[in-house]
Scaffold this motif. Structure first.
Motif, short mmCIF file in Angstrom:
data_model
loop_
_atom_site.label_atom_id
_atom_site.label_comp_id
_atom_site.label_asym_id
_atom_site.label_seq_id
_atom_site.Cartn_x
_atom_site.Cartn_y
_atom_site.Cartn_z
N TRP A 182 4.44 25.50 0.89
CA TRP A 182 4.60 24.89 -0.43
C TRP A 182 3.53 25.42 -1.39
O TRP A 182 3.83 25.74 -2.56
CB TRP A 182 4.49 23.37 -0.32
N ALA A 183 2.28 25.50 -0.91
CA ALA A 183 1.19 26.00 -1.77
C ALA A 183 1.46 27.44 -2.19
O ALA A 183 1.18 27.82 -3.34
CB ALA A 183 -0.13 25.90 -1.03
N LYS A 184 2.00 28.23 -1.30
CA LYS A 184 2.32 29.63 -1.62
C LYS A 184 3.42 29.70 -2.67
O LYS A 184 3.38 30.55 -3.58
CB LYS A 184 2.75 30.37 -0.36
N ALA A 185 4.39 28.81 -2.56
CA ALA A 185 5.51 28.80 -3.52
C ALA A 185 5.13 28.14 -4.84
O ALA A 185 5.82 28.35 -5.85
CB ALA A 185 6.70 28.08 -2.90
N HIS A 186 4.04 27.37 -4.84
CA HIS A 186 3.60 26.66 -6.05
C HIS A 186 2.09 26.89 -6.24
O HIS A 186 1.29 25.95 -6.10
CB HIS A 186 3.90 25.16 -5.96
N PRO A 187 1.70 28.13 -6.53
CA PRO A 187 0.26 28.44 -6.61
C PRO A 187 -0.45 27.58 -7.65
O PRO A 187 0.10 27.24 -8.70
CB PRO A 187 0.24 29.92 -7.01
N LYS A 188 -1.68 27.19 -7.32
CA LYS A 188 -2.58 26.40 -8.17
C LYS A 188 -2.15 24.94 -8.30
O LYS A 188 -2.74 24.20 -9.09
CB LYS A 188 -2.73 27.03 -9.55
N LYS A 189 -1.18 24.50 -7.52
CA LYS A 189 -0.69 23.13 -7.66
C LYS A 189 -1.11 22.22 -6.50
O LYS A 189 -0.85 21.02 -6.56
CB LYS A 189 0.84 23.13 -7.80
N PHE A 190 -1.72 22.79 -5.45
CA PHE A 190 -2.32 21.95 -4.40
C PHE A 190 -3.83 22.03 -4.52
O PHE A 190 -4.38 23.09 -4.80
CB PHE A 190 -1.90 22.41 -3.00
N GLN A 191 -4.49 20.90 -4.26
CA GLN A 191 -5.92 20.85 -4.50
C GLN A 191 -6.61 19.86 -3.55
O GLN A 191 -6.04 18.84 -3.18
CB GLN A 191 -6.18 20.43 -5.95
N TYR A 192 -7.82 20.22 -3.16
CA TYR A 192 -8.72 19.27 -2.50
C TYR A 192 -10.13 19.60 -2.94
O TYR A 192 -10.42 20.73 -3.34
CB TYR A 192 -8.57 19.30 -0.97
N ALA A 193 -11.01 18.59 -2.88
CA ALA A 193 -12.37 18.77 -3.38
C ALA A 193 -13.29 19.31 -2.28
O ALA A 193 -12.97 19.28 -1.10
CB ALA A 193 -12.92 17.45 -3.92
N ARG A 194 -14.44 19.80 -2.72
CA ARG A 194 -15.43 20.36 -1.80
C ARG A 194 -15.78 19.35 -0.71
O ARG A 194 -16.24 18.24 -1.01
CB ARG A 194 -16.69 20.73 -2.59
N PRO A 195 -15.59 19.69 0.56
CA PRO A 195 -15.80 18.72 1.63
C PRO A 195 -17.19 18.11 1.69
O PRO A 195 -17.34 16.94 2.06
CB PRO A 195 -15.50 19.54 2.90
N ALA A 196 -18.22 18.85 1.32
CA ALA A 196 -19.59 18.33 1.40
C ALA A 196 -19.84 17.17 0.44
O ALA A 196 -20.84 16.47 0.59
CB ALA A 196 -20.61 19.45 1.14
N ASN A 197 -18.91 16.96 -0.51
CA ASN A 197 -19.11 15.88 -1.47
C ASN A 197 -17.83 15.10 -1.73
O ASN A 197 -17.65 14.51 -2.79
CB ASN A 197 -19.65 16.42 -2.81
N SER A 198 -16.94 15.07 -0.75
CA SER A 198 -15.65 14.41 -0.96
C SER A 198 -15.13 13.84 0.34
O SER A 198 -14.95 14.58 1.32
CB SER A 198 -14.63 15.41 -1.53
N GLY A 199 -14.86 12.53 0.35
CA GLY A 199 -14.27 11.93 1.54
C GLY A 199 -12.92 12.53 1.88
O GLY A 199 -12.71 12.99 3.01
N PRO A 200 -11.96 12.59 0.94
CA PRO A 200 -10.69 13.24 1.25
C PRO A 200 -10.85 14.71 1.61
O PRO A 200 -10.13 15.22 2.47
CB PRO A 200 -9.89 13.07 -0.05
N GLY A 201 -11.81 15.40 0.96
CA GLY A 201 -12.02 16.81 1.27
C GLY A 201 -12.49 17.03 2.69
O GLY A 201 -11.96 17.88 3.42
N GLU A 233 -6.22 31.34 4.22
CA GLU A 233 -4.90 31.66 3.68
C GLU A 233 -4.52 30.67 2.58
O GLU A 233 -4.02 31.08 1.51
CB GLU A 233 -3.86 31.63 4.80
N LEU A 234 -4.75 29.40 2.81
CA LEU A 234 -4.45 28.38 1.81
C LEU A 234 -5.23 28.63 0.52
O LEU A 234 -4.72 28.43 -0.59
CB LEU A 234 -4.77 26.99 2.36
N GLY A 235 -6.48 29.07 0.68
CA GLY A 235 -7.33 29.31 -0.48
C GLY A 235 -6.79 30.36 -1.44
O GLY A 235 -7.18 30.37 -2.62
N LYS A 236 -5.90 31.22 -0.97
CA LYS A 236 -5.31 32.23 -1.85
C LYS A 236 -4.46 31.57 -2.95
O LYS A 236 -4.22 32.18 -4.00
CB LYS A 236 -4.43 33.18 -1.04
N TYR A 237 -4.02 30.36 -2.70
CA TYR A 237 -3.10 29.69 -3.62
C TYR A 237 -3.74 28.47 -4.28
O TYR A 237 -3.06 27.71 -4.97
CB TYR A 237 -1.82 29.29 -2.87
N VAL A 238 -5.06 28.29 -4.05
CA VAL A 238 -5.81 27.20 -4.68
C VAL A 238 -6.55 27.77 -5.88
O VAL A 238 -7.28 28.77 -5.76
CB VAL A 238 -6.80 26.57 -3.69
#
Length: 399
Positions: A182-201, A233-238
């Motif tokens: 999905w991220a590859k088909a919809h670039p820049k539309k999936f997101q998560y925050a930096r893990p060192a400062n984010s519970g969800p990340g 790989e995911l980072g290519k589309y973030v």
């Protein structure tokens, strides 16, 4: 979350009564347990720093303690910072022999960094005064991560969960591979925050080894081959990685992102506060294991004996069922309480209303259904954050 509670403090209030005594050789002078009185000689002014948004859950507990125990704490000052900033602030004060931060409210990120760098008082030395909290079983396992250097205040099963705009994502992914597609088909539309400062990340980061079937989910250095390859790989589309979770919520609300990493609390609370559309949905991915999360109170080494005395009494108070019921809050850390026997019916009326309106019936079923894994221990968590910063985040973290 609450705007007024998420601004970063630019300075600390310097209060002598919450300071450790400087010694002639420089550096903060540690206090041995035998020097800590049952009650402070004089009421202290307690400087509390929050690097986890914990005050949303616990400020009511603290304020009530101050009101009812004026001989222990005269006044509390609150400041905020990010978890990555915390170790430097603590160490600077310790090196100067002037520890002005009397209590730290932190997630596993700041806790782990402090344990790794030996910044905290050993709270296990005061277990006889704090008592034996009747922790929920998963919460008891999270308390072990403190390695005797902090007290768990609140707990929740966390995630990883995926939150999405159903108008933009009518068929959400059901597996990690589908999320990547999905991220590859919809670039820049999936997101998560930096893990060192984010519970969800960090929950997303620590949950992937279970979703992907990595060789050792507890070993980010040697057992996460599939996870690191997946994230690269995911980072290519973030487009970029926000430095804090609240920015991902803003982006989901304004349409910059259509899908983000979330947790139970980060789903409920922003919708309750109107920061994210109430109609947004959540899902889990096949192979789901909850990565449990918790927040802690830690005491920086070098504070005075009187401050330690006040801290210990405050911690004991916050772990009583009556105070724990306040942790339901507005769903921020759903459920929230770390000890047994605390039901939502014991929570303040506002909390009950929020959970009824914005909670999801699926959550209680999923919490019972899926296995629960503790967050990584301190050393491994620091290792995972460091590798993510170097090999995944790179120059794409939004400052």
């Amino acid at each position: 979350m609450r705007g007024k509670k998420w601004c970063l403090a630019t300075a600390f209030v310097l209060t002598v009564s919450a300071c450790g005594s400087p010694n002639s050789g420089g550096g903060a002078k540690a206090v041995t347990p035998d020097k800590v009185p049952d009650n402070p000689k004089n009421p202290v002014t307690l400087n509390i720093i929050d690097v986890a948004g914990n005050l949303q859950l616990t400020q009511g507990m603290i304020d009530e303690f101050v009101k009812t125990h004026p001989k222990v704490i005269k006044k509390v000052t609150y400041t905020k910072a990010t978890a990555p900033e915390l170790p430097g602030k603590i160490k600077a004060q310790q090196s100067a022999g002037q520890v002005q931060i009397g209590l730290v409210l932190t997630g596993t990120d700041g806790l782990s960094a402090g344990v790794d760098q030996n910044l905290w008082v050993k709270t296990d030395d005061y277990s006889g005064r704090i008592g034996n909290p009747n922790y929920l079983e998963p919460a008891a396992k999270m308390q072990e991560l403190a390695q005797g250097h902090g007290v768990e205040l609140v707990y929740y099963p966390s995630g990883p969960l995926i939150e999405y705009n159903p108008q933009k994502v009518p068929n959400p992914p059901t597996t990690a591979d589908e999320l990547l597609a999905w991220a590859k088909a919809h670039p820049k539309k999936f997101q998560y925050a930096r893990p060192a400062n984010s519970g969800p990340g960090r929950t997303f980061l620590m949950g992937l080894p279970y979703l992907l079937g990595d060789s050792n989910p507890k070993d980010p250095q040697g057992g996460w081959t599939k996870t690191w390859n997946y994230l690269s790989e995911l980072g290519k589309y973030v487009d970029y990685y926000p430095s804090k979770t609240s920015e991902t919520m803003t982006n989901l609300a304004n349409g910059s992102a259509d899908m983000i990493a979330t947790t139970t609390g980060w789903d409920i609370n922003p919708r309750a506060l109107g920061q994210v559309p109430a109609g947004d949905k959540v899902t889990y991915l096949k192979g789901m294991h909850w990565v449990t999360d918790a927040q802690y109170a830690t005491i920086p080494s070098g504070v005075s004996a009187d401050v330690i005395s006040a801290d210990i009494q405050l911690m004991k108070w916050m772990l009583t069922p009556q105070q724990q019921a306040k942790a339901y809050d507005t769903g921020y850390f759903y459920p929230g309480p770390a000890v047994n026997g605390v039901t939502v019916s014991m929570a303040p009326a506002k909390s009950q209303q929020v959970i009824q309106q914005f909670g999801r019936p699926d959550y209680d079923r999923w919490i019972a259904q899926f296995p629960k894994e503790t967050s990584l221990p301190a050393k491994q968590q620091v290792t995972a954050f460091d590798q993510w910063d170097r090999t995944v985040g790179g120059g794409k973290v939004h400052k």
